[in-house]
Design an enzyme around this catalytic site. Structure first.
Site, PDB file in Angstrom:
ATOM      1  N   CYS A   1     -19.015  28.229 -22.856  1.00  0.00           N
ATOM      2  CA  CYS A   1     -19.520  28.112 -21.489  1.00  0.00           C
ATOM      3  C   CYS A   1     -18.800  27.079 -20.625  1.00  0.00           C
ATOM      4  CB  CYS A   1     -21.013  27.803 -21.524  1.00  0.00           C
ATOM      5  SG  CYS A   1     -22.030  29.140 -22.207  1.00  0.00           S
ATOM      6  N   PHE A   2     -18.135  26.107 -21.225  1.00  0.00           N
ATOM      7  CA  PHE A   2     -17.460  25.093 -20.391  1.00  0.00           C
ATOM      8  C   PHE A   2     -16.155  25.598 -19.798  1.00  0.00           C
ATOM      9  CE2 PHE A   2     -15.778  24.178 -24.688  1.00  0.00           C
ATOM     10  CZ  PHE A   2     -14.408  24.190 -24.443  1.00  0.00           C
TER      11      PHE A   2
END
Length: 389
Positions: free
Chosen positions: A164-165
């Site tokens: 997700c980053f």
């Protein structure tokens, strides 16, 4: 004869990396979150677990999500019953789908960005492709190059299994490419589909259920370049700085493992607390050089890992309720699309800013932050500068 320094200076752009266009895409299959618990337990043949179903229903209700989009339809799940079991060997079947569908969904987002950009595809010099959905050789970057008809000499970067980053990571990389290569135009694509993570419920693995309640499919694309061509290219956001850090004492907070059963996720309950406790330090490091310390004076684009993360960040920094408006809107309409989320939020913010009559693409403000949170725990912090609408 020129010197090395003169040659290197001539290679570099003069201005900051700038987002020049944004495109997004989702599969056509839209899922109603209010009915998803019933559907999920029916399609996974788990109706004999009423207490677990009730827990899942509460997760869906608390998710603050209204709709999600998914490539996995009921027909496709019936054709692949192993996807509906909790831990059945199914990676081959999942891979057969994602290696084709991830680049195809990415193509749809890329075409929309290219159309808005308004220049020929032949002017794209670099391609960054990011996905957490499967792996292959040659990679999704190669497939997308073919699907779009990009030049065979386009310089490609493939990022698999970042999580997700990575929506922040791709912008950090695009910034360096655009600013260090004069006339570079970088096509960035994040494409995610949940085929690789979908599975049936199990009462010993509730963090897996959290993922089933949150994740959706989507692809986002941006074109990044320095020194926009006046009259042809329209700047949207300038990428001023970018940083990455691993949060202290966060080992094992978010893990993902690619196995015969697909991609499994493991989340600790303390993830929102770990992020909110450390976010101020990242903000200070990023904005102190700019003389900014009022976090309500900037616009916000934060990866919506889930409502608990957003709530705790708001509380920790005393943010006004409207600071995360665009972030919450994307979570509400699409769910958590992993790396693609922040690109959707960029799009939502610039569109809402124009619709609401704000003077800049950043809700009328000049400076803003884009945050990516994910496995590690890893945090990407990108400082943005808006442009007049």
């Amino acid at each position: 004869m020129v010197t090395v320094n003169e040659f290197r200076k001539a290679q570099r752009a003069e201005g900051p990396a700038t987002v020049l266009a944004i495109g997004t895409a989702t599969p056509p299959n839209c899922v109603d979150q209010s009915a998803y618990a019933d559907y999920y337990f029916r399609i996974t043949n788990s109706e004999d677990k009423p207490e677990l179903k009730e827990k899942f229903r509460r997760m869906c209700e608390k998710s603050m999500i209204n709709t999600r989009y998914m490539h996995l339809t009921e027909d496709l799940l019936k054709q692949n019953p192993s996807f509906c079991e909790y831990m059945a060997s199914s990676l081959d079947a999942r891979q057969d789908i994602v290696v084709n569908e991830v680049p195809k969904l990415g193509k749809e987002a890329a075409l929309r960005a290219i159309k808005e950009w308004g220049r020929p595809k032949s002017k794209i010099t670099h391609l960054i492709f990011c996905t957490t959905s499967g792996v292959d050789m040659p990679g999704a970057d190669f497939r997308l190059t073919k699907l779009l008809g990009l030049r065979p000499s386009v310089k490609r970067f493939m990022m698999y299994q970042q999580g997700c980053f990575a929506g922040g990571t791709v912008l950090r990389l695009a910034k360096d490419l655009a600013e260090n290569n004069k006339n570079a135009r970088v096509l960035v694509v994040c494409s995610e589909i949940t085929v690789i993570t979908f599975r049936g419920p199990n009462d010993t693995h509730l963090d897996s259920l959290v993922g089933q309640a949150l994740f959706g499919d989507g692809a986002g694309a941006v074109i990044v370049g320095s020194d926009p061509v006046i009259g042809i290219e329209k700047p949207l956001f300038e990428i001023v700085s970018a940083a990455q850090t691993i949060l202290p004492d966060s080992d094992g907070a978010i893990d993902g493992h690619l196995r015969e059963v697909g991609l499994t996720f493991h989340l600790l309950k303390d993830v929102p607390g770990l992020i909110s406790k450390n976010i101020r330090k990242s903000l200070v490091e990023a904005f102190k050089p700019l003389g900014i310390s009022d976090w309500n004076s900037i616009f916000w684009i934060a990866h919506p890992g889930g409502p608990a993360i957003l709530d705790q960040v708001e509380t920790e920094l005393s943010l006004k309720p409207d600071k995360l408006k665009s972030t919450r809107q994307v979570l509400r309409d699409y769910g958590n699309m992993s790396s693609a989320c922040v690109l959707f939020i960029l799009d939502e913010m610039r569109n809402a800013s124009a619709k609401d009559g704000h003077r800049t693409t950043g809700e009328g403000l000049d400076w803003g932050v884009l945050f990516g949170f994910g496995p590690g725990l890893t945090v990407e912090t990108v400082v943005l500068h808006s442009v007049p609408t």
